[in-house]
Design a protein around this motif. Structure first.
Motif, short mmCIF file in Angstrom:
data_model
loop_
_atom_site.label_atom_id
_atom_site.label_comp_id
_atom_site.label_asym_id
_atom_site.label_seq_id
_atom_site.Cartn_x
_atom_site.Cartn_y
_atom_site.Cartn_z
N UNK A 87 33.08 46.43 39.14
CA UNK A 87 33.79 46.46 40.42
C UNK A 87 34.81 45.33 40.53
N UNK A 88 34.46 44.16 40.04
CA UNK A 88 35.38 43.03 40.08
C UNK A 88 36.62 43.31 39.21
N UNK A 89 36.41 43.90 38.05
CA UNK A 89 37.53 44.25 37.17
C UNK A 89 38.44 45.26 37.86
N UNK A 90 37.86 46.30 38.45
CA UNK A 90 38.67 47.31 39.14
C UNK A 90 39.45 46.70 40.30
N UNK A 91 38.85 45.76 41.03
CA UNK A 91 39.56 45.10 42.13
C UNK A 91 40.76 44.30 41.62
N UNK A 92 40.56 43.54 40.57
CA UNK A 92 41.65 42.75 39.98
C UNK A 92 42.76 43.65 39.45
N UNK A 93 42.38 44.74 38.79
CA UNK A 93 43.38 45.67 38.26
C UNK A 93 44.18 46.30 39.39
N UNK A 94 43.50 46.67 40.48
CA UNK A 94 44.19 47.27 41.61
C UNK A 94 45.21 46.30 42.20
N UNK A 95 44.83 45.03 42.32
CA UNK A 95 45.76 44.01 42.83
C UNK A 95 47.00 43.88 41.94
N UNK A 96 46.81 44.12 40.64
CA UNK A 96 47.91 44.04 39.69
C UNK A 96 48.62 45.38 39.50
N UNK A 97 48.20 46.40 40.24
CA UNK A 97 48.84 47.71 40.15
C UNK A 97 48.58 48.45 38.86
N UNK A 98 47.43 48.19 38.26
CA UNK A 98 47.09 48.82 36.99
C UNK A 98 45.84 49.67 37.11
N UNK A 99 45.77 50.69 36.27
CA UNK A 99 44.53 51.43 36.10
C UNK A 99 43.78 50.80 34.93
N UNK A 105 36.50 56.38 25.50
CA UNK A 105 35.75 55.16 25.22
C UNK A 105 34.80 54.95 26.39
N UNK A 106 33.53 54.76 26.10
CA UNK A 106 32.53 54.55 27.15
C UNK A 106 31.89 53.18 26.92
N UNK A 107 31.91 52.37 27.98
CA UNK A 107 31.35 51.02 27.89
C UNK A 107 30.41 50.82 29.08
N UNK A 108 29.19 50.38 28.81
CA UNK A 108 28.25 50.06 29.88
C UNK A 108 28.48 48.62 30.32
N UNK A 109 28.74 48.44 31.62
CA UNK A 109 28.94 47.11 32.19
C UNK A 109 28.03 46.92 33.38
N UNK A 110 27.76 45.67 33.68
CA UNK A 110 27.08 45.35 34.92
C UNK A 110 27.95 45.88 36.07
N UNK A 111 27.39 46.60 37.02
CA UNK A 111 28.20 47.18 38.11
C UNK A 111 29.02 46.15 38.89
N UNK A 112 28.50 44.95 39.04
CA UNK A 112 29.24 43.90 39.75
C UNK A 112 30.49 43.51 38.98
#
Length: 54
Positions: A19-31, A9-16
């Motif tokens: 990055x915010x989603x990846x940071x939140x996921x990392x804090x929750x221990x998720x990929x 699945x490929x989704x185009x998102x605003x880079x900001x």
């Protein structure tokens, strides 16, 4: 958006936002994959019940 036959699945998102989603996921221990699968199973359980029983 094109829909192919692979499992990707490929989704185009605003880079900001991305990055915010990846940071939140990392804090929750998720990929991203784990989070997406959890969300999809929560929102569409009927799609997973039939495939998990195979």
């Amino acid at each position: 958006m094109a829909v192919g036959t692979s499992g990707r699945i490929v989704i185009d998102l605003d880079p900001t936002i991305k990055n915010a989603i990846y940071q939140k996921l990392k804090l929750n221990g998720l990929t991203m994959k784990e989070w997406f699968e959890q969300k999809a199973k929560s929102d569409f359980p009927e799609l997973f019940n039939s495939t998990e029983n195979k």
